[in-house]
Design a protein around this motif. Structure first.
Motif, PDB file in Angstrom:
ATOM      1  N   ASN A   7      16.386  95.554  -4.404  1.00 52.65           N
ATOM      2  CA  ASN A   7      15.219  96.230  -3.830  1.00 52.65           C
ATOM      3  C   ASN A   7      15.282  96.322  -2.308  1.00 52.65           C
ATOM      4  OD1 ASN A   7      14.059  96.535  -6.360  1.00 52.65           O
ATOM      5  ND2 ASN A   7      13.084  94.506  -6.293  1.00 52.65           N
ATOM      6  N   VAL A   8      16.311  95.724  -1.691  1.00 48.97           N
ATOM      7  CA  VAL A   8      16.416  95.739  -0.237  1.00 48.97           C
ATOM      8  C   VAL A   8      16.750  97.158   0.230  1.00 48.97           C
ATOM      9  CG1 VAL A   8      17.624  94.863   1.771  1.00 48.97           C
ATOM     10  CG2 VAL A   8      17.156  93.349  -0.165  1.00 48.97           C
ATOM     11  N   SER A   9      15.913  97.686   1.139  1.00 51.71           N
ATOM     12  CA  SER A   9      16.133  99.056   1.623  1.00 51.71           C
ATOM     13  C   SER A   9      17.069  99.028   2.818  1.00 51.71           C
ATOM     14  CB  SER A   9      14.799  99.695   2.015  1.00 51.71           C
ATOM     15  OG  SER A   9      14.188  98.954   3.022  1.00 51.71           O
ATOM     16  N   GLN A  10      18.065  99.828   2.801  1.00 49.67           N
ATOM     17  CA  GLN A  10      19.027  99.937   3.883  1.00 49.67           C
ATOM     18  C   GLN A  10      18.679 101.173   4.726  1.00 49.67           C
ATOM     19  OE1 GLN A  10      21.315  97.708   4.555  1.00 49.67           O
ATOM     20  NE2 GLN A  10      20.833  96.451   2.772  1.00 49.67           N
ATOM     21  N   ALA A  11      18.342 100.944   6.020  1.00 45.47           N
ATOM     22  CA  ALA A  11      17.984 102.063   6.896  1.00 45.47           C
ATOM     23  C   ALA A  11      19.204 102.921   7.177  1.00 45.47           C
ATOM     24  CB  ALA A  11      17.421 101.526   8.207  1.00 45.47           C
ATOM     25  N   PRO A  12      19.029 104.215   7.241  1.00 51.67           N
ATOM     26  CA  PRO A  12      20.163 105.086   7.553  1.00 51.67           C
ATOM     27  C   PRO A  12      20.696 104.795   8.951  1.00 51.67           C
ATOM     28  CG  PRO A  12      18.105 106.304   7.695  1.00 51.67           C
ATOM     29  CD  PRO A  12      17.776 104.976   7.090  1.00 51.67           C
ATOM     30  N   ALA A  13      22.007 104.876   9.101  1.00 56.27           N
ATOM     31  CA  ALA A  13      22.632 104.583  10.390  1.00 56.27           C
ATOM     32  C   ALA A  13      22.177 105.602  11.427  1.00 56.27           C
ATOM     33  CB  ALA A  13      24.146 104.622  10.256  1.00 56.27           C
ATOM     34  N   PRO A  14      21.607 105.128  12.583  1.00 55.84           N
ATOM     35  CA  PRO A  14      21.150 106.056  13.616  1.00 55.84           C
ATOM     36  C   PRO A  14      22.321 106.588  14.423  1.00 55.84           C
ATOM     37  CG  PRO A  14      20.832 103.818  14.345  1.00 55.84           C
ATOM     38  CD  PRO A  14      21.396 103.734  12.951  1.00 55.84           C
ATOM     39  N   THR A  15      22.018 107.491  15.343  1.00 57.08           N
ATOM     40  CA  THR A  15      23.032 108.015  16.253  1.00 57.08           C
ATOM     41  C   THR A  15      22.769 107.433  17.632  1.00 57.08           C
ATOM     42  OG1 THR A  15      23.158 110.067  15.020  1.00 57.08           O
ATOM     43  CG2 THR A  15      24.022 110.097  17.240  1.00 57.08           C
ATOM     44  N   PRO A  16      23.723 106.774  18.291  1.00 66.79           N
ATOM     45  CA  PRO A  16      25.100 106.546  17.837  1.00 66.79           C
ATOM     46  C   PRO A  16      25.182 105.415  16.814  1.00 66.79           C
ATOM     47  CG  PRO A  16      24.746 105.464  19.930  1.00 66.79           C
ATOM     48  CD  PRO A  16      23.485 106.204  19.630  1.00 66.79           C
ATOM     49  N   ALA A  17      26.370 105.259  16.227  1.00 63.33           N
ATOM     50  CA  ALA A  17      26.568 104.236  15.213  1.00 63.33           C
ATOM     51  C   ALA A  17      26.371 102.850  15.820  1.00 63.33           C
ATOM     52  CB  ALA A  17      27.974 104.351  14.622  1.00 63.33           C
ATOM     53  N   VAL A  18      25.775 101.952  15.043  1.00 63.89           N
ATOM     54  CA  VAL A  18      25.519 100.587  15.500  1.00 63.89           C
ATOM     55  C   VAL A  18      26.799  99.773  15.399  1.00 63.89           C
ATOM     56  CG1 VAL A  18      24.137  98.509  15.167  1.00 63.89           C
ATOM     57  CG2 VAL A  18      23.136 100.764  14.734  1.00 63.89           C
ATOM     58  N   SER A  19      27.175  99.120  16.506  1.00 62.99           N
ATOM     59  CA  SER A  19      28.390  98.306  16.509  1.00 62.99           C
ATOM     60  C   SER A  19      28.088  96.899  16.015  1.00 62.99           C
ATOM     61  CB  SER A  19      28.977  98.252  17.928  1.00 62.99           C
ATOM     62  OG  SER A  19      28.065  97.600  18.802  1.00 62.99           O
ATOM     63  N   SER A  20      29.134  96.129  15.764  1.00 62.95           N
ATOM     64  CA  SER A  20      28.972  94.794  15.204  1.00 62.95           C
ATOM     65  C   SER A  20      28.734  93.725  16.271  1.00 62.95           C
ATOM     66  CB  SER A  20      30.220  94.420  14.395  1.00 62.95           C
ATOM     67  OG  SER A  20      31.376  94.463  15.222  1.00 62.95           O
ATOM     68  N   GLY A  21      28.899  94.045  17.532  1.00 69.49           N
ATOM     69  CA  GLY A  21      28.726  93.050  18.601  1.00 69.49           C
ATOM     70  C   GLY A  21      27.269  92.704  18.834  1.00 69.49           C
ATOM     71  N   THR A  22      27.034  91.849  19.831  1.00 74.36           N
ATOM     72  CA  THR A  22      25.666  91.453  20.172  1.00 74.36           C
ATOM     73  C   THR A  22      24.845  92.658  20.607  1.00 74.36           C
ATOM     74  OG1 THR A  22      26.484  89.299  20.909  1.00 74.36           O
ATOM     75  CG2 THR A  22      24.271  89.917  21.608  1.00 74.36           C
ATOM     76  N   PHE A  23      25.452  93.541  21.392  1.00 70.00           N
ATOM     77  CA  PHE A  23      24.767  94.742  21.870  1.00 70.00           C
ATOM     78  C   PHE A  23      25.534  95.977  21.412  1.00 70.00           C
ATOM     79  CE2 PHE A  23      23.681  91.435  24.931  1.00 70.00           C
ATOM     80  CZ  PHE A  23      22.302  91.552  24.989  1.00 70.00           C
ATOM     81  N   THR A  24      24.801  96.984  21.031  1.00 67.88           N
ATOM     82  CA  THR A  24      25.415  98.249  20.643  1.00 67.88           C
ATOM     83  C   THR A  24      25.257  99.258  21.776  1.00 67.88           C
ATOM     84  OG1 THR A  24      25.595  99.868  18.859  1.00 67.88           O
ATOM     85  CG2 THR A  24      23.361  99.318  19.593  1.00 67.88           C
ATOM     86  N   ARG A  25      26.033 100.321  21.699  1.00 68.86           N
ATOM     87  CA  ARG A  25      25.967 101.358  22.735  1.00 68.86           C
ATOM     88  C   ARG A  25      24.621 102.075  22.620  1.00 68.86           C
ATOM     89  NH1 ARG A  25      30.025 104.118  25.609  1.00 68.86           N
ATOM     90  NH2 ARG A  25      29.437 106.213  26.273  1.00 68.86           N
ATOM     91  N   PRO A  26      23.874 102.247  23.760  1.00 70.79           N
ATOM     92  CA  PRO A  26      22.524 102.807  23.688  1.00 70.79           C
ATOM     93  C   PRO A  26      22.462 104.320  23.494  1.00 70.79           C
ATOM     94  CG  PRO A  26      23.083 102.307  25.953  1.00 70.79           C
ATOM     95  CD  PRO A  26      24.209 101.791  25.118  1.00 70.79           C
ATOM     96  N   SER A  27      23.570 105.022  23.736  1.00 70.13           N
ATOM     97  CA  SER A  27      23.543 106.472  23.540  1.00 70.13           C
ATOM     98  C   SER A  27      24.958 107.017  23.481  1.00 70.13           C
ATOM     99  CB  SER A  27      22.779 107.170  24.679  1.00 70.13           C
ATOM    100  OG  SER A  27      23.587 107.236  25.838  1.00 70.13           O
TER     101      SER A  27
END
Length: 464
Positions: free
Chosen positions: A320-340
């Motif tokens: 039942n866990v809903s997985q949100a669609p990946a936003p743009t840009p793609a989310v990276s695995s590090g502590t911080f992802t690229r903001p645009s």
């Protein structure tokens, strides 16, 4: 039975994570969050003290500026007075020079008159030498033909002698008058020139004083503007710290809520597990009393069935866990992802004789801006320099971080909002002090402050 409890706890934690949208924000202990809140409060107190000190400096500078301006006004009045006196002296000098020109004409006439007298005197002297002086007068007297003629001759001689004396006397008076007039006019002119020179020197000193005061006022104005700008920055820092404190309080409240819900779920799961165990034990005891051998088989079968049901139950919540669609840009695995999306058009460092405390990411079109990490929006407002800007406070591994997203064309996250890593919070734009569409992104290890002393290079933390 144990598997059922573990599965239920996992399901509750996943459910809470879905509700709160950013579970890692609250993964720290409440103690860590309280420490961060206290740290922010201390910084706010320090900033308020700095604002007070800056206001005192501004007041002091403004007092000095007013005093200097009053002094300039007094000096300008003195300069104007000196100018009037100089004009008056110039007028006197002009008049004196006119008098000198007129005197020159008089002197010319006087010199002609003296020259004529000199000629007469020369003739008298020549006659005196030729006749022996007084003998000449005796001959005139003795040559009279009658008493009447004698009287006439005596009168004529007296008149001539008096005339000679008058000529000599007038000659001396004219020469003396000429010398006095020349001396008087020359003295007056020299005096006027000295007075004018003194006034010009005084005026020069006054103008120098005015220049010095003008320079002082300019310097005081620059210092005042600097401190006013600093005050504005400190007030903005104070507002940001207040917003971050509010965000931390929200995080603490949500963490309390999460722990309370987890504790309630744990107790409920434990109670249900205990009740189920008691029911299974009672059923097993009843069956054992009626049929010992058959009871063992039924007990084994029942255990297998329970385990099967337990396994089935543990897998159910995860589906039942809903997985949100990946936003743009793609989310990276590090502590911080690229903001645009886009390319880095400007890096962190010195730029235009100022410290560029972040990076610029440029792109054309409608470009989504996303949160670089899970956090709480501490500020979302329009700044004269940043334009549309969003500040997000993060708590990661016991460390507070702050990300800044500036020059947005629009903001899609309000203050107090909980945002997830990669969640869209705005659109790239060109607002505020900006040249061309881009995102100005800052990363601060700690709270944002006016001096931006906590700023770190984002390129060391996000994918390039």
């Amino acid at each position: 039975m144990k598997k059922n409890i573990i599965a239920m706890n996992a399901s509750i934690m996943i459910g809470l994570g879905s509700i709160l949208a950013a579970p890692s924000v609250y993964a720290e202990s409440i103690s860590d969050l309280e420490k961060q809140k206290e740290s922010i409060q201390e910084k706010r107190s320090g900033v308020e003290s700095n604002i007070s000190d800056t206001e005192k400096k501004i007041d002091n500078l403004q007092d000095k500026q007013m005093t200097a301006e009053d002094q300039i006004a007094a000096i300008e009045a003195k300069i104007a007075e000196s100018a009037k006196k100089i004009d008056a002296k110039n007028a006197e000098i002009t008049q004196t020079k006119k008098e000198i020109e007129a005197l020159k004409e008089e002197i010319k006439v006087l010199k002609e008159r003296i020259a004529k007298r000199n000629e007469v005197l020369k003739e008298r002297a020549l006659s005196f030498q030729e006749t022996g002086g007084d003998v000449n007068y005796l001959e005139v007297l003795f040559g009279s033909s009658s008493f009447g003629d004698l009287v006439d001759r005596v009168g004529a001689v007296a008149t001539i002698a008096e005339a000679d004396r008058d000529i000599l006397k007038q000659h001396e008076l004219d020469k003396k008058d000429l010398e006095e007039k020349q001396n008087a006019v020359e003295t007056k002119l020299a005096s006027l020139e000295v007075a004018k020179a003194e006034l010009l020197e005084i005026q020069k000193q006054q103008k120098q004083q005015k220049q010095e005061k003008d320079a002082l006022v300019k310097k005081l104005k620059q210092q005042t503007e600097k401190h006013e700008h600093e005050k504005m920055g400190l007030e903005e820092e104070k507002a940001n710290l207040a917003a971050q404190e509010k965000a931390i309080k929200s995080a603490i409240s949500l963490e309390h809520q999460r722990q309370a819900e987890l504790e309630a779920a744990r107790k409920k799961a434990a109670a249900e597990a205990k009740k189920r165990a008691e029911q299974e034990a009672a059923q097993a005891a009843a069956q054992a009393a009626s049929q010992a051998s058959e009871s063992k088989k039924q007990s084994t079968s029942s255990g297998y069935s329970a385990k099967s049901n337990s396994s089935s139950s543990s897998s159910q919540p995860s589906s039942n866990v809903s997985q949100a669609p990946a936003p743009t840009p793609a989310v990276s695995s590090g502590t911080f992802t690229r903001p645009s999306a886009g390319y880095v058009s400007s890096t962190m460092g010195e730029r235009w004789n100022k410290q560029h405390a972040g990076i610029d990411i440029a792109a054309s079109g409608t470009v989504p801006i996303v949160a670089a990490a899970d956090g709480v929006v501490s500020r979302s407002y329009f700044s004269s320099s940043y334009g549309n800007v969003i500040f997000v406070t993060h708590s990661i591994g016991g460390q507070q971080w702050t990300t800044v997203y500036a020059h947005l064309s629009s903001r899609q996250a309000s203050e107090g909002a909980v945002v997830a890593k990669g969640q869209q919070i705005g659109i790239m734009g060109n607002t505020g002090h900006s040249f061309g569409q881009h995102l100005h992104f800052e990363l601060h290890k700690g709270a944002w402050n006016y001096s931006k002393s906590n700023a770190v290079n984002p390129l060391n933390y996000i994918p390039n």
